[in-house]
Design a protein around this motif. Sequence first.
Motif, PDB file in Angstrom:
ATOM      1  N   SER A   1      -2.348   0.307  -9.931  1.00 12.22           N
ATOM      2  CA  SER A   1      -1.012   0.925  -9.903  1.00 12.22           C
ATOM      3  C   SER A   1       0.084  -0.045 -10.344  1.00 12.22           C
ATOM      4  O   SER A   1       1.156   0.393 -10.781  1.00 12.22           O
ATOM      5  CB  SER A   1      -0.677   1.398  -8.483  1.00 12.22           C
ATOM      6  OG  SER A   1      -1.654   2.281  -8.025  1.00 12.22           O
TER       7      SER A   1
ATOM      8  N   GLY B   1       1.541   5.090   3.261  1.00 11.13           N
ATOM      9  CA  GLY B   1       2.640   4.525   2.466  1.00 11.13           C
ATOM     10  C   GLY B   1       3.700   5.584   2.145  1.00 11.13           C
ATOM     11  O   GLY B   1       4.911   5.327   2.193  1.00 11.13           O
TER      12      GLY B   1
ATOM     13  N   GLY C   1       0.840  -1.210   0.000  1.00 11.79           N
ATOM     14  CA  GLY C   1       0.000   0.000   0.000  1.00 11.79           C
ATOM     15  C   GLY C   1       0.864   1.246   0.000  1.00 11.79           C
ATOM     16  O   GLY C   1       0.555   2.239   0.669  1.00 11.79           O
TER      17      GLY C   1
ATOM     18  N   PRO D   1      -5.675  -0.697   3.128  1.00 13.62           N
ATOM     19  CA  PRO D   1      -6.996  -0.587   3.755  1.00 13.62           C
ATOM     20  C   PRO D   1      -7.241  -1.872   4.553  1.00 13.62           C
ATOM     21  O   PRO D   1      -6.865  -2.970   4.100  1.00 13.62           O
ATOM     22  CB  PRO D   1      -7.946  -0.491   2.553  1.00 13.62           C
ATOM     23  CG  PRO D   1      -7.097  -0.017   1.415  1.00 13.62           C
ATOM     24  CD  PRO D   1      -5.722  -0.570   1.653  1.00 13.62           C
TER      25      PRO D   1
HETATM   26  N1  LIG Z   1      -4.319   8.256   7.028  1.00 17.78           N
HETATM   27  C1  LIG Z   1      -3.899   8.127   8.268  1.00 17.78           C
HETATM   28  O1  LIG Z   1      -3.463   9.080   8.935  1.00 17.78           O
HETATM   29  C2  LIG Z   1      -3.929   6.829   8.947  1.00 17.78           C
HETATM   30  C3  LIG Z   1      -4.299   5.660   8.280  1.00 17.78           C
HETATM   31  N2  LIG Z   1      -4.253   4.477   8.935  1.00 17.78           N
HETATM   32  C4  LIG Z   1      -4.577   3.189   8.307  1.00 17.78           C
HETATM   33  O2  LIG Z   1      -3.552   2.855   7.343  1.00 17.78           O
HETATM   34  C5  LIG Z   1      -4.135   2.232   6.216  1.00 17.78           C
HETATM   35  C6  LIG Z   1      -3.848   3.056   4.964  1.00 17.78           C
HETATM   36  O3  LIG Z   1      -4.408   4.357   5.087  1.00 17.78           O
HETATM   37  P1  LIG Z   1      -4.125   5.475   4.003  1.00 17.78           P
HETATM   38  O4  LIG Z   1      -2.692   5.456   3.614  1.00 17.78           O
HETATM   39  O5  LIG Z   1      -4.728   6.722   4.514  1.00 17.78           O
HETATM   40  O6  LIG Z   1      -5.004   4.907   2.744  1.00 17.78           O
HETATM   41  P2  LIG Z   1      -4.915   5.308   1.226  1.00 17.78           P
HETATM   42  O7  LIG Z   1      -6.265   5.071   0.659  1.00 17.78           O
HETATM   43  O8  LIG Z   1      -4.280   6.639   1.058  1.00 17.78           O
HETATM   44  O9  LIG Z   1      -3.901   4.214   0.598  1.00 17.78           O
HETATM   45  C7  LIG Z   1      -4.268   2.869   0.471  1.00 17.78           C
HETATM   46  C8  LIG Z   1      -3.141   2.084  -0.177  1.00 17.78           C
HETATM   47  O10 LIG Z   1      -3.567   0.732  -0.342  1.00 17.78           O
HETATM   48  C9  LIG Z   1      -3.568   0.394  -1.739  1.00 17.78           C
HETATM   49  N3  LIG Z   1      -4.719  -0.455  -2.047  1.00 17.78           N
HETATM   50  C10 LIG Z   1      -6.028  -0.091  -2.068  1.00 17.78           C
HETATM   51  N4  LIG Z   1      -6.784  -1.159  -2.416  1.00 17.78           N
HETATM   52  C11 LIG Z   1      -5.938  -2.182  -2.640  1.00 17.78           C
HETATM   53  C12 LIG Z   1      -6.107  -3.526  -3.043  1.00 17.78           C
HETATM   54  N5  LIG Z   1      -7.321  -4.055  -3.290  1.00 17.78           N
HETATM   55  N6  LIG Z   1      -5.012  -4.305  -3.158  1.00 17.78           N
HETATM   56  C13 LIG Z   1      -3.792  -3.798  -2.920  1.00 17.78           C
HETATM   57  N7  LIG Z   1      -3.556  -2.530  -2.546  1.00 17.78           N
HETATM   58  C14 LIG Z   1      -4.624  -1.737  -2.395  1.00 17.78           C
HETATM   59  C15 LIG Z   1      -3.637   1.707  -2.476  1.00 17.78           C
HETATM   60  O11 LIG Z   1      -3.096   1.538  -3.771  1.00 17.78           O
HETATM   61  P3  LIG Z   1      -3.613   2.401  -5.066  1.00 17.78           P
HETATM   62  O12 LIG Z   1      -2.905   3.722  -4.991  1.00 17.78           O
HETATM   63  O13 LIG Z   1      -3.163   1.576  -6.203  1.00 17.78           O
HETATM   64  O14 LIG Z   1      -5.094   2.512  -4.924  1.00 17.78           O
HETATM   65  C16 LIG Z   1      -2.747   2.569  -1.570  1.00 17.78           C
HETATM   66  O15 LIG Z   1      -1.393   2.277  -1.815  1.00 17.78           O
HETATM   67  C17 LIG Z   1      -5.615   2.090   6.524  1.00 17.78           C
HETATM   68  O16 LIG Z   1      -5.842   0.817   7.071  1.00 17.78           O
HETATM   69  C18 LIG Z   1      -5.889   3.200   7.535  1.00 17.78           C
HETATM   70  O17 LIG Z   1      -6.989   2.910   8.348  1.00 17.78           O
HETATM   71  C19 LIG Z   1      -3.842   4.468  10.215  1.00 17.78           C
HETATM   72  C20 LIG Z   1      -3.489   5.578  10.889  1.00 17.78           C
HETATM   73  C21 LIG Z   1      -3.517   6.847  10.312  1.00 17.78           C
END
Ligand SMILES: NC(=O)C1=CN([C@@H]2O[C@H](COP(=O)(O)OP(=O)(O)OC[C@H]3O[C@@H](n4cnc5c(N)ncnc54)[C@H](OP(=O)(O)O)[C@@H]3O)[C@@H](O)[C@H]2O)C=CC1
Length: 346
Positions: free
Chosen positions: A39, A15, A9, A85
């Motif tokens: 991606s 990420g 991710g 996610p």
């Molecule tokens: N935002 C925050 O401050 C915080 C977030 N979190 C947790 O961290 C995690 C990520 O959050 P966040 O970075 O905000 O999320 P984003 O939506 O910004 O990023 C999600 C990432 O997962 C990838 N992804 C989505 N769907 C799939 C799939 N089916 N298979 C493989 N990869 C996939 C996306 O790739 P692509 O670009 O290709 O879609 C992207 O790299 C979540 O579980 C969230 O709850 C925890 C604490 C804080």
Amino acid sequence: MTQRVGILGATGAVGQRFIQLLEDHPEFDLVCVTASGESAGKSYRDAAKWRVDTPIPEDVAELVVRETSPEAIPDDVDLLFSSLPSGVAAEVEPELCEAGYVVSSNSSNDRMAPDVPLTIPEINPDHLGLIEVQREERGWDGALLKNPNCSTITMVPTLAALDEFGLERVHVSTLQAVSGAGYSGVTSMEILDNAIPHIGGEEEKMESESRKLLGSFDGAELSMHEAEVAASCNRIPTLDGHLENVFAELTADADPEDVREAMRSFPGADLPSSPDPLIHVFGPEDPERPQPRMDRMRGGGMQVVAGGVQSTPEGVKYNCLAHNTIRGAAGASVLNGELLAAEGWI
Ligand SMILES: NC(=O)C1=CN([C@@H]2O[C@H](COP(=O)(O)OP(=O)(O)OC[C@H]3O[C@@H](n4cnc5c(N)ncnc54)[C@H](OP(=O)(O)O)[C@@H]3O)[C@@H](O)[C@H]2O)C=CC1
Ligand SMILES: N[C@@H](CC(=O)OP(=O)(O)O)C(=O)O
């Protein structure tokens, strides 16, 4: 020794923080990034909409984004950081652990599973021993380690410091930054000139994860801490940094200066990303601190900051703050990775 690491991710908000924190890391060499099928196959530069406040490291920009599956990840990767996610992580992380990978994950799935260590290295590094239990029960060669939710991790180090006064009950109210909801999580029309007194699932996470983190592990089983925790979670229009108002009921008398000293002197961990001191404490001469904008980047965004300690009839009240996407997310997973390395799990 340098360990070869990957990020699951890697194109998302968390990420990108991982990539920023791993640039020039003394122990970890980033060799692999994954994301969704949309991606995969693109260069990282083309796949990710870069939104972090430092440039994309050139070597990472040139990496080709891989599918998020065991087959797509090189065998010689020592450690995977996960910021998927939670629904996706719940499916993919166990497959990766079964295939032999060690995963340090920030996603919320499985945090409360009895055989999954949920750790903050300065607080409960001994819970890593649950990996033995996990491997035995699940038949994995790899391992799954979790860090807590960003609001939980902001408060728990201060509660650990209070434990010497007999921590009985905790009430906490949060003021959480919009970055916690992700880049598109809350629209400007919803949050500007406003506050939202509900964040789905957040209160339950704070109430349960805190007790697991402060619990004890006897080598076979983990017992939850007995303190009751009640949380009220609120979104406010700050960008980064969760501020929390904590009311702790204690069994022993605790003078505010004793509490400040217990927090100030709470030990850090001998790991590259652990700040010294772990908790920065403002005294009565600075009653208006901590503040998100001024204090979230202390210790490179890894320090917990506390202040406003005052007595109450039942114990103490105080405010605490941490950077939600560094100490509360990517930085927490990197620190857990450092613990895995230091303890010989990778
Ligand atoms: N935002 C925050 O401050 C915080 C977030 N979190 C947790 O961290 C995690 C990520 O959050 P966040 O970075 O905000 O999320 P984003 O939506 O910004 O990023 C999600 C990432 O997962 C990838 N992804 C989505 N769907 C799939 C799939 N089916 N298979 C493989 N990869 C996939 C996306 O790739 P692509 O670009 O290709 O879609 C992207 O790299 C979540 O579980 C969230 O709850 C925890 C604490 C804080
Ligand atoms: N819910 C947190 C961020 C988050 O994604 O938490 P978790 O890691 O528990 O999914 C917030 O809104 O600030």
